[in-house]
Design a protein around this motif. Sequence first.
Motif, PDB file in Angstrom:
ATOM      1  N   MET A  50       0.406  -1.290   0.116  1.00 24.00           N
ATOM      2  CA  MET A  50      -0.001  -0.207   0.487  1.00 24.00           C
ATOM      3  C   MET A  50       0.500   2.062   0.167  1.00 24.00           C
ATOM      4  N   TYR A  51       1.809   0.865   0.974  1.00 26.77           N
ATOM      5  CA  TYR A  51       2.876   2.422   1.095  1.00 26.77           C
ATOM      6  C   TYR A  51       3.505   2.412  -0.408  1.00 26.77           C
ATOM      7  N   SER A  52       3.600   1.921  -0.952  1.00 24.82           N
ATOM      8  CA  SER A  52       5.070   1.759  -2.268  1.00 24.82           C
ATOM      9  C   SER A  52       3.896   2.808  -3.663  1.00 24.82           C
ATOM     10  N   LYS A  53       2.162   1.861  -2.854  1.00 24.94           N
ATOM     11  CA  LYS A  53       2.134   2.710  -4.704  1.00 24.94           C
ATOM     12  C   LYS A  53       1.777   3.757  -4.546  1.00 24.94           C
ATOM     13  N   GLN A  54       1.280   4.420  -3.055  1.00 27.06           N
ATOM     14  CA  GLN A  54       1.553   5.471  -2.153  1.00 27.06           C
ATOM     15  C   GLN A  54       2.300   6.574  -2.989  1.00 27.06           C
ATOM     16  N   ILE A  55       3.270   6.029  -2.832  1.00 30.08           N
ATOM     17  CA  ILE A  55       4.693   6.624  -3.300  1.00 30.08           C
ATOM     18  C   ILE A  55       5.399   7.046  -4.393  1.00 30.08           C
ATOM     19  N   ILE A  56       5.259   5.967  -5.030  1.00 28.77           N
ATOM     20  CA  ILE A  56       5.704   5.278  -6.584  1.00 28.77           C
ATOM     21  C   ILE A  56       4.334   6.878  -6.991  1.00 28.77           C
ATOM     22  N   GLN A  57       3.237   6.955  -6.887  1.00 32.18           N
ATOM     23  CA  GLN A  57       2.119   7.933  -7.336  1.00 32.18           C
ATOM     24  C   GLN A  57       3.202   9.598  -7.162  1.00 32.18           C
ATOM     25  N   LYS A  58       3.946   9.294  -5.722  1.00 31.02           N
ATOM     26  CA  LYS A  58       4.184  10.945  -5.684  1.00 31.02           C
ATOM     27  C   LYS A  58       5.120  10.906  -6.400  1.00 31.02           C
ATOM     28  N   VAL A  59       6.011  10.295  -6.605  1.00 27.06           N
ATOM     29  CA  VAL A  59       6.886  10.189  -7.798  1.00 27.06           C
ATOM     30  C   VAL A  59       6.476  11.047  -9.037  1.00 27.06           C
ATOM     31  N   ILE A  60       5.158   9.835  -9.697  1.00 22.13           N
ATOM     32  CA  ILE A  60       4.501   9.916 -10.944  1.00 22.13           C
ATOM     33  C   ILE A  60       4.360  11.128 -11.681  1.00 22.13           C
ATOM     34  N   ASN A  61       3.445  11.376 -10.082  1.00 25.22           N
ATOM     35  CA  ASN A  61       3.297  13.108 -10.428  1.00 25.22           C
ATOM     36  C   ASN A  61       3.513  14.151  -9.831  1.00 25.22           C
ATOM     37  N   SER A  62       5.221  14.036 -10.138  1.00 25.45           N
ATOM     38  CA  SER A  62       6.405  15.024  -9.588  1.00 25.45           C
ATOM     39  C   SER A  62       6.583  15.957 -10.676  1.00 25.45           C
ATOM     40  N   ALA A  63       6.766  16.744 -10.377  1.00 20.70           N
ATOM     41  CA  ALA A  63       7.255  17.823 -11.644  1.00 20.70           C
ATOM     42  C   ALA A  63       8.984  17.305 -12.642  1.00 20.70           C
ATOM     43  N   GLN A  64       9.673  17.266 -11.325  1.00 13.80           N
ATOM     44  CA  GLN A  64      10.619  16.565 -12.165  1.00 13.80           C
ATOM     45  C   GLN A  64      10.816  14.980 -12.893  1.00 13.80           C
ATOM     46  N   TYR A  65       9.691  13.945 -12.438  1.00 12.00           N
ATOM     47  CA  TYR A  65       9.792  13.280 -13.477  1.00 12.00           C
ATOM     48  C   TYR A  65       9.165  13.782 -14.081  1.00 12.00           C
ATOM     49  N   GLN A  66       8.407  14.212 -14.689  1.00 12.72           N
ATOM     50  CA  GLN A  66       7.220  14.680 -15.441  1.00 12.72           C
ATOM     51  C   GLN A  66       8.802  15.098 -16.422  1.00 12.72           C
ATOM     52  N   LYS A  67       8.624  16.055 -16.562  1.00 14.60           N
ATOM     53  CA  LYS A  67       9.823  16.176 -17.537  1.00 14.60           C
ATOM     54  C   LYS A  67      10.816  15.732 -18.049  1.00 14.60           C
ATOM     55  N   SER A  68      11.369  15.008 -16.723  1.00 12.47           N
ATOM     56  CA  SER A  68      12.739  14.076 -17.386  1.00 12.47           C
ATOM     57  C   SER A  68      12.564  13.784 -18.888  1.00 12.47           C
ATOM     58  N   THR A  69      13.737  13.374 -18.829  1.00 12.03           N
ATOM     59  CA  THR A  69      13.549  12.327 -20.339  1.00 12.03           C
ATOM     60  C   THR A  69      14.842  10.361 -20.682  1.00 12.03           C
TER      61      THR A  69
END
Length: 194
Positions: A30-49
């Motif tokens: 459960m915690y892993s899903k919540q944490i990974i979703q935060k990363v996916i939603n983060s601006a730095q990850y979103q704009k990374s290539t």
Amino acid sequence: MQTQLTKNKKTQRKFFLEQRRALCTSDREMYSKQIIQKVINSAQYQKSTVCFLFAAMKDEVQTKELILDALRAGKRVCLPYITDKKNGLMEATEISSFDELIVGAYGILSVNENNLRFVNPQDIDFILVPGVGFDKRGYRLGMGGGFYDRYLPKAINAYLTAVIYNCQLADTVVIDEYDAKVDAIFTEKESIIL
């Protein structure tokens, strides 16, 4: 002979590992899903290539969903590959599919040695940094091998993000001059942007 600093790190490492291993499987999932979703939603990850991620050990925050998301998004995805265990050296090697991974040392998914495509560290713009514990200043306590401490200074263009369970977050961790500092830490309870 062990220095006091080494002893202190060892003691703190043991504490964090006990905390992490004490979590039940359902909480970890459960915690892993919540944490990974935060990363996916983060601006730095979103704009990374070019993302340097890692395949998690079973008691770490599970990263498979992040690896799959990055591949689906068309990002270049790399995972660590140890090139010199004795001297604590690793490289980032690119994958194009999760199916390329094989079970390696310690039961951790790894890139097959026949399929290595090393990436220039300076091309990486997002790194998911593993650790046994982190503090609220962004400092990291690793497993003691020094692989990331040696690699991260080469990745001068990368945004460093840590994913840990809240029980691995402290006010301060024992550090020395080689310990890298991350730019963001995500737990199931907190998002710390430094």
